[in-house]
Design a protein around this motif. Sequence first.
Motif, PDB file in Angstrom:
ATOM      1  N   UNK A 176      -2.212  -8.067 -24.052  1.00  0.00           N
ATOM      2  CA  UNK A 176      -0.891  -8.391 -23.552  1.00  0.00           C
ATOM      3  C   UNK A 176      -0.916  -9.444 -22.472  1.00  0.00           C
ATOM      4  N   UNK A 177       0.285  -9.752 -21.961  1.00  0.00           N
ATOM      5  CA  UNK A 177       0.416 -10.830 -20.989  1.00  0.00           C
ATOM      6  C   UNK A 177       0.760 -10.267 -19.628  1.00  0.00           C
ATOM      7  N   UNK A 178       0.063  -9.255 -19.225  1.00  0.00           N
ATOM      8  CA  UNK A 178       0.383  -8.686 -17.918  1.00  0.00           C
ATOM      9  C   UNK A 178      -0.016  -9.673 -16.831  1.00  0.00           C
ATOM     10  N   UNK A 179       0.766  -9.674 -15.779  1.00  0.00           N
ATOM     11  CA  UNK A 179       0.500 -10.546 -14.644  1.00  0.00           C
ATOM     12  C   UNK A 179       0.614  -9.679 -13.407  1.00  0.00           C
ATOM     13  N   UNK A 180      -0.261  -9.930 -12.450  1.00  0.00           N
ATOM     14  CA  UNK A 180      -0.267  -9.070 -11.257  1.00  0.00           C
ATOM     15  C   UNK A 180      -0.318  -9.923 -10.008  1.00  0.00           C
ATOM     16  N   UNK A 181       0.236  -9.401  -8.946  1.00  0.00           N
ATOM     17  CA  UNK A 181       0.199 -10.067  -7.646  1.00  0.00           C
ATOM     18  C   UNK A 181      -0.369  -9.095  -6.622  1.00  0.00           C
ATOM     19  N   UNK A 182      -1.374  -9.540  -5.874  1.00  0.00           N
ATOM     20  CA  UNK A 182      -1.973  -8.706  -4.838  1.00  0.00           C
ATOM     21  C   UNK A 182      -1.339  -9.045  -3.497  1.00  0.00           C
ATOM     22  N   UNK A 183      -1.023  -8.022  -2.743  1.00  0.00           N
ATOM     23  CA  UNK A 183      -0.318  -8.236  -1.470  1.00  0.00           C
ATOM     24  C   UNK A 183      -1.109  -7.596  -0.342  1.00  0.00           C
ATOM     25  N   UNK A 184      -1.344  -8.379   0.693  1.00  0.00           N
ATOM     26  CA  UNK A 184      -2.009  -7.868   1.886  1.00  0.00           C
ATOM     27  C   UNK A 184      -1.261  -8.345   3.114  1.00  0.00           C
ATOM     28  N   UNK A 185      -1.387  -7.578   4.165  1.00  0.00           N
ATOM     29  CA  UNK A 185      -0.776  -7.989   5.420  1.00  0.00           C
ATOM     30  C   UNK A 185      -1.468  -9.266   5.892  1.00  0.00           C
ATOM     31  N   UNK A 186      -0.666 -10.213   6.407  1.00  0.00           N
ATOM     32  CA  UNK A 186      -1.244 -11.503   6.789  1.00  0.00           C
ATOM     33  C   UNK A 186      -1.909 -11.433   8.158  1.00  0.00           C
ATOM     34  N   UNK A 187      -1.570 -10.440   8.945  1.00  0.00           N
ATOM     35  CA  UNK A 187      -2.188 -10.338  10.263  1.00  0.00           C
ATOM     36  C   UNK A 187      -1.557 -11.233  11.299  1.00  0.00           C
ATOM     37  N   UNK A 188      -0.319 -11.662  11.054  1.00  0.00           N
ATOM     38  CA  UNK A 188       0.356 -12.500  12.047  1.00  0.00           C
ATOM     39  C   UNK A 188       1.195 -11.644  12.980  1.00  0.00           C
ATOM     40  N   UNK A 233      12.375  -5.920  -0.951  1.00  0.00           N
ATOM     41  CA  UNK A 233      11.270  -6.483  -0.183  1.00  0.00           C
ATOM     42  C   UNK A 233      10.720  -5.455   0.800  1.00  0.00           C
ATOM     43  N   UNK A 234      11.554  -4.485   1.156  1.00  0.00           N
ATOM     44  CA  UNK A 234      11.070  -3.428   2.043  1.00  0.00           C
ATOM     45  C   UNK A 234       9.930  -2.653   1.387  1.00  0.00           C
ATOM     46  N   UNK A 235       9.997  -2.484   0.049  1.00  0.00           N
ATOM     47  CA  UNK A 235       8.906  -1.800  -0.655  1.00  0.00           C
ATOM     48  C   UNK A 235       7.622  -2.614  -0.589  1.00  0.00           C
ATOM     49  N   UNK A 236       7.767  -3.924  -0.669  1.00  0.00           N
ATOM     50  CA  UNK A 236       6.583  -4.787  -0.594  1.00  0.00           C
ATOM     51  C   UNK A 236       5.963  -4.684   0.794  1.00  0.00           C
ATOM     52  N   UNK A 251       6.325  -2.215   2.938  1.00  0.00           N
ATOM     53  CA  UNK A 251       5.751  -0.878   3.123  1.00  0.00           C
ATOM     54  C   UNK A 251       4.446  -0.706   2.379  1.00  0.00           C
ATOM     55  N   UNK A 252       4.446  -1.113   1.111  1.00  0.00           N
ATOM     56  CA  UNK A 252       3.227  -0.977   0.310  1.00  0.00           C
ATOM     57  C   UNK A 252       2.105  -1.840   0.840  1.00  0.00           C
ATOM     58  N   UNK A 253       2.451  -3.059   1.223  1.00  0.00           N
ATOM     59  CA  UNK A 253       1.432  -3.966   1.733  1.00  0.00           C
ATOM     60  C   UNK A 253       0.844  -3.461   3.034  1.00  0.00           C
ATOM     61  N   UNK A 254       1.686  -2.923   3.872  1.00  0.00           N
ATOM     62  CA  UNK A 254       1.188  -2.474   5.158  1.00  0.00           C
ATOM     63  C   UNK A 254       0.354  -1.206   4.997  1.00  0.00           C
ATOM     64  N   UNK A 255       0.837  -0.278   4.143  1.00  0.00           N
ATOM     65  CA  UNK A 255       0.052   0.941   3.904  1.00  0.00           C
ATOM     66  C   UNK A 255      -1.293   0.595   3.291  1.00  0.00           C
ATOM     67  N   UNK A 256      -1.271  -0.300   2.308  1.00  0.00           N
ATOM     68  CA  UNK A 256      -2.517  -0.668   1.629  1.00  0.00           C
ATOM     69  C   UNK A 256      -3.506  -1.281   2.599  1.00  0.00           C
ATOM     70  N   UNK A 281       4.876 -11.161   7.912  1.00  0.00           N
ATOM     71  CA  UNK A 281       4.155 -12.065   7.013  1.00  0.00           C
ATOM     72  C   UNK A 281       3.176 -11.272   6.153  1.00  0.00           C
ATOM     73  N   UNK A 282       3.250 -11.471   4.868  1.00  0.00           N
ATOM     74  CA  UNK A 282       2.323 -10.839   3.930  1.00  0.00           C
ATOM     75  C   UNK A 282       1.751 -11.903   3.006  1.00  0.00           C
ATOM     76  N   UNK A 283       0.474 -11.764   2.689  1.00  0.00           N
ATOM     77  CA  UNK A 283      -0.155 -12.715   1.776  1.00  0.00           C
ATOM     78  C   UNK A 283       0.001 -12.196   0.361  1.00  0.00           C
ATOM     79  N   UNK A 284       0.577 -12.996  -0.503  1.00  0.00           N
ATOM     80  CA  UNK A 284       0.730 -12.626  -1.913  1.00  0.00           C
ATOM     81  C   UNK A 284      -0.184 -13.540  -2.723  1.00  0.00           C
ATOM     82  N   UNK A 285      -1.094 -12.943  -3.460  1.00  0.00           N
ATOM     83  CA  UNK A 285      -2.028 -13.723  -4.276  1.00  0.00           C
ATOM     84  C   UNK A 285      -1.637 -13.607  -5.740  1.00  0.00           C
ATOM     85  N   UNK A 286      -1.869 -14.664  -6.453  1.00  0.00           N
ATOM     86  CA  UNK A 286      -1.554 -14.686  -7.874  1.00  0.00           C
ATOM     87  C   UNK A 286      -2.742 -14.100  -8.634  1.00  0.00           C
ATOM     88  N   UNK A 287      -2.609 -12.866  -9.036  1.00  0.00           N
ATOM     89  CA  UNK A 287      -3.695 -12.245  -9.801  1.00  0.00           C
ATOM     90  C   UNK A 287      -4.276 -11.051  -9.066  1.00  0.00           C
TER      91      UNK A 287
END
Lengths: 387, 195
Positions: A375-387, A340-343, A345-350, B182-188
């Motif tokens: 194919x059946x690729x699935x992706x999740x986008x991650x952004x900092x929530x700002x809390x 989860x540390x990678x998430x 780090x990546x989310x915060x850098x992004x 807190x991080x927002x994770x979106x499906x897609x």
Amino acid sequence: MAPSVETNKATFNAALLPSFTPAPESPAPTEPAEPVPSTNRSSPADHSGIEVAKTTPATSPSVPEPFPISCISNRYFVFDPNTISHLRRNHNICGVLIGTIPNLSSQNVFLGVPLQLLPEEARVLVERGVAFVVDEVEGHKWFLGGQAVSTVDDGKDVVKSIKGNGTRMSREERLKWLEECDRQGRARAHAVLHEKRKNTEKVLKEKGLSHKLEDMTSAATPDLAEDTGGDSLLFDAPPAPTRPEAAKDERMLALHHTTPTTSYPPLPVPTLPVSVLPLPKLTSSIANRYPLFRHLHSQGYFQMPGLRFGCHYTVYPGDPLRFHSHFLATGLGWDEEFDLLDIVGGGRLGTGVKKAYLIGGEDPDAEVQGVGGVGNARAFSIEWAGL
Amino acid sequence: MARPETLKQAVQPSPLHALIAQTQLSPSHLPNLHALALQVQHNLQFQHSWTALRVHTHSPLTNEPLPRPLLAGLPPKRLYVHPDEQIALLKTAERTRKARKRAGDSSDALEIKAAPEREWILPTRLSEKWTLRRLSDVFAGTSLVPPEAEESETVTDRPANPWRSTKRVVLATVSPDSTVVYYIVQDGVVKPRQN
């Protein structure tokens, strides 16, 4: 195709330029087979975030498909500027230009052909049937008439058809070719010398010293005549009434040589049944990230190597020269564990660079829903929530 | 030596400890996962002023047990605005500002009105390892918008936001020192916000 180190950057840039000029937003209804973003939702709920840049196809030489991709020591290259711009314009593939100038090899700011492709890029092109991979070494040997050399790779699909004597040059042809090289070199040297003399005379004339040049030559000629006076008994013709420096220059001229930058005779572009290699192999490191690459590519995104942002790909919604990237993408296996540390780090850098961090992979259980084997690729986008 | 009942305890239990001790932990999940959800709930409620927080142990879609207890709650202000929605909101705000100006109002401020929306929260610990499969299982159990809490006193019949078309959860990661991020994770593949 010959691995000729083509360093003519002017032509290359000119060939690419039309695609870079921001095309007017003309509604082109008959857009060529541009991968349409698959949105199964209706607007305004189009959250797929794709505004693929529509460039009106500029007038450029059409590239016949499938086109060859050269494989040299497990790297994939494209040498043809037209193909490079075609890739960029019609297939969302940028690659990385790696060619530099032989006599300025340390400059790496402005690089030209060849274009190096990631294995993923080469594979996605081959899978879509628009390209094929050519073993460059064997192809070159074949075209130049060498012996059939086909090492048995573990790949069963290697076509071992290298028997042809190609366009091998005879000794006479080769000598003729070398002579032609020498002739061109001399002509070039003459031209340079001529220019030099003209400049000298111009400068002297400007300074009002042109008569001195005359004096020098007229003074020098008798000297020469005196020097060779004894020899004139031996030789029939006295030295030509040219200026001695000219004669000296003529002798120097013989030392000039040109280095051809292309193979001779020019090799034809390989067509299909020539030493075609199998699909670019997915090594273990690439296998997990490839589904995400293919998924994003099929949606019309441009992808560049992502090392600078600590991810696998930086993902652009259009040509990287016109758009900022939207995502920092990391491809993962469906059951590959991540911290989860990678998430974080990546989310915060992004978020810090106005991008989203994207993780994704192929769901082996999902029923096939992709069109055209995407194919059946699935992706999740991650952004900092700002809390 | 027995401690007299009238004396206060030497060390008071922390409010978080008290909350976990008071709550009836659900039998469907491991106590540590439920306690983790309570810890995040406590953090949201008292440090970020969230309201209507509720622990969901079963999926509102299928009524199956969720992979772990999830939280749902209402932030004090809108947590996430999609860039396309942001543009629409700005246009609306600009129109109302002009209308006000024509009406002779002196205030020239651009007022963007985005009502808060309920969010799913996925409590995790920093030491955990996750996979795409587990993340996908979490999304499979969540609805687009969390169901309204029964005890919610806020207006419930607000029309659903037409811009909210992808599932999202707020990934709450608790570190051993009790920091929560807190991080927002979106499906897609969802384009980023223009911060």
